[in-house]
Write a protein that holds these residues in place. Structure first.
Motif, PDB file in Angstrom:
ATOM      1  N   LYS A  58       0.812  -1.218   0.000  1.00 31.33           N
ATOM      2  CA  LYS A  58       0.000   0.000   0.000  1.00 31.33           C
ATOM      3  C   LYS A  58       0.847   1.270   0.000  1.00 31.33           C
ATOM      4  O   LYS A  58       0.459   2.271  -0.607  1.00 31.33           O
ATOM      5  CB  LYS A  58      -0.981   0.004   1.168  1.00 31.33           C
ATOM      6  CG  LYS A  58      -0.348   0.063   2.550  1.00 31.33           C
ATOM      7  CD  LYS A  58      -1.418   0.014   3.628  1.00 31.33           C
ATOM      8  CE  LYS A  58      -0.806   0.080   5.012  1.00 31.33           C
ATOM      9  NZ  LYS A  58      -1.844  -0.006   6.044  1.00 31.33           N
ATOM     10  N   TYR A  59       2.000   1.254   0.618  1.00 31.08           N
ATOM     11  CA  TYR A  59       2.840   2.451   0.656  1.00 31.08           C
ATOM     12  C   TYR A  59       3.488   2.722  -0.702  1.00 31.08           C
ATOM     13  O   TYR A  59       3.499   3.862  -1.181  1.00 31.08           O
ATOM     14  CB  TYR A  59       3.924   2.313   1.731  1.00 31.08           C
ATOM     15  CG  TYR A  59       3.332   2.067   3.098  1.00 31.08           C
ATOM     16  CD1 TYR A  59       2.595   3.052   3.748  1.00 31.08           C
ATOM     17  CD2 TYR A  59       3.475   0.830   3.719  1.00 31.08           C
ATOM     18  CE1 TYR A  59       2.021   2.821   4.995  1.00 31.08           C
ATOM     19  CE2 TYR A  59       2.911   0.590   4.962  1.00 31.08           C
ATOM     20  CZ  TYR A  59       2.188   1.587   5.595  1.00 31.08           C
ATOM     21  OH  TYR A  59       1.628   1.350   6.815  1.00 31.08           O
ATOM     22  N   PHE A  60       4.003   1.685  -1.337  1.00 26.16           N
ATOM     23  CA  PHE A  60       4.608   1.854  -2.659  1.00 26.16           C
ATOM     24  C   PHE A  60       3.542   2.190  -3.696  1.00 26.16           C
ATOM     25  O   PHE A  60       3.764   3.009  -4.590  1.00 26.16           O
ATOM     26  CB  PHE A  60       5.395   0.614  -3.063  1.00 26.16           C
ATOM     27  CG  PHE A  60       6.634   0.412  -2.236  1.00 26.16           C
ATOM     28  CD1 PHE A  60       7.707   1.278  -2.338  1.00 26.16           C
ATOM     29  CD2 PHE A  60       6.709  -0.631  -1.337  1.00 26.16           C
ATOM     30  CE1 PHE A  60       8.848   1.100  -1.568  1.00 26.16           C
ATOM     31  CE2 PHE A  60       7.852  -0.826  -0.551  1.00 26.16           C
ATOM     32  CZ  PHE A  60       8.915   0.047  -0.674  1.00 26.16           C
ATOM     33  N   ALA A  61       2.370   1.550  -3.596  1.00 26.47           N
ATOM     34  CA  ALA A  61       1.284   1.827  -4.530  1.00 26.47           C
ATOM     35  C   ALA A  61       0.817   3.270  -4.400  1.00 26.47           C
ATOM     36  O   ALA A  61       0.627   3.972  -5.409  1.00 26.47           O
ATOM     37  CB  ALA A  61       0.124   0.853  -4.299  1.00 26.47           C
ATOM     38  N   LEU A  62       0.643   3.747  -3.181  1.00 27.99           N
ATOM     39  CA  LEU A  62       0.216   5.130  -2.956  1.00 27.99           C
ATOM     40  C   LEU A  62       1.269   6.107  -3.468  1.00 27.99           C
ATOM     41  O   LEU A  62       0.943   7.100  -4.125  1.00 27.99           O
ATOM     42  CB  LEU A  62      -0.061   5.381  -1.472  1.00 27.99           C
ATOM     43  CG  LEU A  62      -0.456   6.815  -1.105  1.00 27.99           C
ATOM     44  CD1 LEU A  62      -1.688   7.263  -1.871  1.00 27.99           C
ATOM     45  CD2 LEU A  62      -0.674   6.932   0.386  1.00 27.99           C
ATOM     46  N   ALA A  63       2.532   5.834  -3.204  1.00 28.77           N
ATOM     47  CA  ALA A  63       3.604   6.701  -3.689  1.00 28.77           C
ATOM     48  C   ALA A  63       3.577   6.776  -5.215  1.00 28.77           C
ATOM     49  O   ALA A  63       3.742   7.860  -5.794  1.00 28.77           O
ATOM     50  CB  ALA A  63       4.963   6.201  -3.196  1.00 28.77           C
ATOM     51  N   GLY A  64       3.347   5.645  -5.881  1.00 23.33           N
ATOM     52  CA  GLY A  64       3.280   5.625  -7.337  1.00 23.33           C
ATOM     53  C   GLY A  64       2.129   6.457  -7.867  1.00 23.33           C
ATOM     54  O   GLY A  64       2.271   7.197  -8.848  1.00 23.33           O
ATOM     55  N   VAL A  65       0.969   6.380  -7.212  1.00 26.89           N
ATOM     56  CA  VAL A  65      -0.185   7.185  -7.619  1.00 26.89           C
ATOM     57  C   VAL A  65       0.106   8.659  -7.412  1.00 26.89           C
ATOM     58  O   VAL A  65      -0.201   9.487  -8.281  1.00 26.89           O
ATOM     59  CB  VAL A  65      -1.450   6.754  -6.838  1.00 26.89           C
ATOM     60  CG1 VAL A  65      -2.584   7.747  -7.039  1.00 26.89           C
ATOM     61  CG2 VAL A  65      -1.883   5.356  -7.250  1.00 26.89           C
ATOM     62  N   LEU A  66       0.689   9.014  -6.286  1.00 24.81           N
ATOM     63  CA  LEU A  66       1.006  10.420  -6.018  1.00 24.81           C
ATOM     64  C   LEU A  66       1.976  10.983  -7.058  1.00 24.81           C
ATOM     65  O   LEU A  66       1.785  12.113  -7.547  1.00 24.81           O
ATOM     66  CB  LEU A  66       1.585  10.580  -4.607  1.00 24.81           C
ATOM     67  CG  LEU A  66       0.607  10.296  -3.464  1.00 24.81           C
ATOM     68  CD1 LEU A  66       1.331  10.273  -2.133  1.00 24.81           C
ATOM     69  CD2 LEU A  66      -0.512  11.308  -3.458  1.00 24.81           C
ATOM     70  N   LEU A  69       0.123  11.613 -10.264  1.00 22.92           N
ATOM     71  CA  LEU A  69      -0.784  12.768 -10.181  1.00 22.92           C
ATOM     72  C   LEU A  69      -0.056  14.123 -10.137  1.00 22.92           C
ATOM     73  O   LEU A  69      -0.664  15.149 -10.365  1.00 22.92           O
ATOM     74  CB  LEU A  69      -1.667  12.644  -8.926  1.00 22.92           C
ATOM     75  CG  LEU A  69      -2.711  11.544  -8.963  1.00 22.92           C
ATOM     76  CD1 LEU A  69      -3.393  11.439  -7.599  1.00 22.92           C
ATOM     77  CD2 LEU A  69      -3.727  11.787 -10.062  1.00 22.92           C
ATOM     78  N   GLU A  70       1.241  14.066  -9.886  1.00 24.36           N
ATOM     79  CA  GLU A  70       2.004  15.308  -9.768  1.00 24.36           C
ATOM     80  C   GLU A  70       1.818  16.184 -11.005  1.00 24.36           C
ATOM     81  O   GLU A  70       1.919  15.732 -12.142  1.00 24.36           O
ATOM     82  CB  GLU A  70       3.497  14.996  -9.599  1.00 24.36           C
ATOM     83  CG  GLU A  70       4.340  16.223  -9.407  1.00 24.36           C
ATOM     84  CD  GLU A  70       5.810  15.881  -9.191  1.00 24.36           C
ATOM     85  OE1 GLU A  70       6.509  16.669  -8.554  1.00 24.36           O
ATOM     86  OE2 GLU A  70       6.252  14.816  -9.672  1.00 24.36           O
TER      87      GLU A  70
END
Length: 74
Positions: A58-66, A69-70
């Motif tokens: 979940k942490y790596f997945a969220l970082a990838g989404v963020l 979205l940048e």
């Protein structure tokens, strides 16, 4: 529609011609730039033992989404 992706530069040479399932089941060091030391650190710190678990974390997945979205907020 068929999609073709060349992942060779992102994988360790030993995994360049493997099936996707084999790559996902492999240790994270199957990814180019990661080593057996990274395997041990990921297992110890986050209980991540495979490329699949790394990508689903979940942490790596969220970082990838963020990162994706940048610059798109609006």
């Amino acid at each position: 529609m068929a999609v073709q992706v060349n992942l060779a530069k992102g994988l360790d040479k030993a995994y360049e011609n493997k099936d996707l399932g084999d790559i996902l089941d492999a240790r994270p060091s199957a990814l180019a730039g990661l080593t057996e030391k990274h395997d041990a650190l990921l297992k110890e710190a986050l209980n991540i033992k495979t490329v699949r678990e790394l990508g689903a974390n979940k942490y790596f997945a969220l970082a990838g989404v963020l990162v994706a979205l940048e610059g798109k907020e609006g």
